[in-house]
Design a protein around this motif. Structure first.
Motif, short mmCIF file in Angstrom:
data_model
loop_
_atom_site.label_atom_id
_atom_site.label_comp_id
_atom_site.label_asym_id
_atom_site.label_seq_id
_atom_site.Cartn_x
_atom_site.Cartn_y
_atom_site.Cartn_z
N THR A 91 0.85 -1.20 0.00
CA THR A 91 0.00 0.00 0.00
C THR A 91 0.88 1.24 0.00
OG1 THR A 91 -1.66 -1.18 1.31
CG2 THR A 91 -1.87 1.22 1.18
N VAL A 116 0.62 5.50 0.30
CA VAL A 116 -0.28 6.56 0.76
C VAL A 116 0.37 7.90 0.45
CG1 VAL A 116 -1.65 7.42 2.68
CG2 VAL A 116 -0.93 5.02 2.66
N GLU A 164 -1.84 -1.24 -3.63
CA GLU A 164 -3.03 -0.45 -3.34
C GLU A 164 -2.64 1.03 -3.28
OE1 GLU A 164 -5.34 -1.59 0.00
OE2 GLU A 164 -5.17 -3.74 -0.39
N HIS A 196 -3.66 4.42 -1.99
CA HIS A 196 -4.49 5.25 -1.12
C HIS A 196 -4.11 6.71 -1.38
CE1 HIS A 196 -5.28 1.72 1.88
NE2 HIS A 196 -5.76 1.52 0.67
N SER A 201 -9.56 3.80 -3.75
CA SER A 201 -9.01 4.95 -3.02
C SER A 201 -10.07 5.70 -2.23
CB SER A 201 -8.32 5.91 -3.99
OG SER A 201 -9.27 6.55 -4.81
N ALA A 231 -8.71 3.64 3.12
CA ALA A 231 -7.87 4.56 2.38
C ALA A 231 -7.96 5.96 2.97
CB ALA A 231 -8.27 4.57 0.91
#
Length: 497
Positions: A266, A268, A288, A290, A385, A390
């Motif tokens: 992930t 971010v 992923e 985010h 997202s 997220a």
């Protein structure tokens, strides 16, 4: 009985003075000396020294001096060399004695030019790996952000390279020669990103870029990836100040993987990272994303103009067409290979006579819908997202990255000590390494572990102030506690019985 101090008479010999005894056992430099290996630098810079001539200062001593310069935020290298003889702890850290001769300050600048960026990058990466071995890095989720660094140059040094006026100066040839010398002296292998605006250039620091955020300034920009468990900086890049930070996401992911050996699950970041390219890159890497969607700004813009947003147009995959709110078909028109997108539109006559035209578009030629060639993948990443987890990570990122840069201010990260991109890169590697060392010294012997606390109302483990409010308010209060807790340190869950 009061004592009186007589005239000071220095001793000629001190037989019982030992720097080893003068430095406390819990001194920061003693902890660094016991935890960090500086002798690796011998092998790193071996090829930059000759086989004959004057014997140089040992490379570990030079590296320690540069560490002291940043760690204690000494204003200049000249002041550092003047202060070393007066600091017993510094003398001990460098392996010097009271009567040891301290080198000239120019030794440090010559060593930087001789070693290049690579030696300092390796030092930073070795510290990251030590943090990994100490269990301080999870590696699966990283947070990204960037911050501007003021260049060591005045706005008065900026010239317009396309203006003929500067060519009329008598000293222009000297100025041009100096700029070429600066360009040739930089480490070309480390210049992965150059500034966008090459027209305006500082004569004292050509690598710095003008950034206008309230007030125009010559700036660089540091980009960091921070792991969520103990806030270790796992990757960092330095660019000119006007480089778009969204372009650095994939390189930071690659550096994180190379430095930690862990694949990111992930990533971010803030809204500046939420570009189409980054979403698709994360999809291809299985990561992923985010990231707040930049496309939402176009939706808000359409709502502000009081026209239909793109979600009002229904796409039909079999026919590869859109149907507008008035029921008309928008067919494929033009293909943009550079943007990997296709335009869909109805005929101009249909749009001109449409009764919903005022609510649909202000364009004379009619409404056009742009669709990416990989729109399905893009929609999937954008939908993920917007999930609750997220949004929670995006809120955490704000506090976590602010802490990372705030801790760097004590070491002067926001002001370039030297001129030139490669030198600012060295500064950032040293600062990031020091911040990681601080965490390593504090938690390295007992790694942080993610702790999940299940709070049960029946057992009375909830605080009295939380037990007295409604179930909905309990959830809100516990969510707020989780938000302000250090990332990865503790997680509170509330279960009803």
């Amino acid at each position: 009985m009061m004592g009186y101090q007589g005239g000071f008479q220095p001793k000629i010999f001190y037989h019982q003075i030992s720097l080893e005894q003068r430095v406390p056992k819990d001194h920061l430099l003693r902890k660094i000396q016991g935890k960090i290996d500086f002798d690796f630098i011998y092998a790193e810079v071996k090829d930059t020294y000759g086989d004959n001539g004057n014997v140089s200062i040992p490379p570990p001593v030079i590296l320690k001096m540069m560490l002291l310069l940043i760690l204690y935020n000494v204003r200049s290298e000249r002041e550092l060399m003047e202060t070393i003889p007066m600091r017993l702890d510094w003398l001990w850290f460098l392996g010097y004695d009271l009567d040891s001769e301290v080198a000239d300050h120019s030794v440090l600048s010559k060593a930087r030019a001789r070693w290049g960026v690579e030696a300092f990058r390796n030092f930073f990466e070795r510290i990251v790996w030590q943090c990994v071995e100490a269990g301080l890095v999870d590696g699966s989720k990283i947070f990204m952000d960037s911050s501007l660094v003021d260049a060591d140059a005045s706005n008065n040094s900026v010239i317009d390279t396309q203006s003929l006026r500067i060519h009329l100066r008598d000293n222009y040839k000297k100025l041009e020669a100096r700029l070429e010398e600066v360009r040739e002296s930089t480490d070309s292998s480390s210049r992965r990103y150059v500034k966008k605006n090459s027209r305006y250039m500082s004569t004292t620091d050509p690598d710095a870029a003008i950034v206008n955020r309230g007030k125009p300034k010559l700036s660089y920009q540091v980009h960091r990836a921070v792991d969520g468990r103990s806030e270790i900086i796992t990757a960092t890049e330095t660019t000119a100040g006007d480089v778009n930070e969204a372009h650095l996401m994939v390189p930071l992911l690659e550096s994180h993987h190379a430095n930690t050996g862990v694949m990111v699950e992930t990533v971010v970041g803030d809204s500046k990272y939420g570009t189409i390219e980054n979403y698709l890159a994360c999809h291809d890497l299985g990561v992923e994303a985010h990231l707040p969607d930049l496309g939402e700004f176009s939706v808000k813009r359409a709502e502000k103009r009081k026209i239909f947003t793109e979600d009002r147009f229904e796409y039909d995959p079999p026919s590869d067409t859109y149907r507008c709110p008035a029921g008309q078909l928008l067919k494929p028109r033009s293909l943009h290979t550079n943007r990997q997108s296709r335009d869909y539109a109805a005929s101009r006559k249909v749009c001109a006579t449409c009764h919903l035209r005022e609510q649909c578009t202000k364009n004379k030629s009619g409404r056009t819908i742009k669709r990416h060639l990989r729109q399905e993948h893009l929609d999937k990443m954008r939908e993920a997202s917007r999930l609750a987890k997220a949004k929670r990570d995006i809120k955490t990122r704000q506090h976590l990255m602010e802490r990372s840069f705030a801790r760097g201010t004590r070491y002067g990260y926001d002001q370039a000590r030297w001129r030139g991109l490669w030198r600012v890169q060295i500064q950032e590697y040293l600062i990031s390494a020091i911040q990681n060392i601080q965490v390593l010294l504090k938690y390295g012997h007992k790694p942080k572990k993610s702790l999940s606390v299940v709070v049960n109302q029946a057992k009375g483990t909830l605080p009295r102030v939380i037990r007295s409010v409604s179930d909905r308010m309990k959830g809100l209060l516990i969510n707020e506690i989780n938000r302000i807790m250090p990332a990865g340190l503790i997680r509170i869950e509330y279960v009803q019985s």
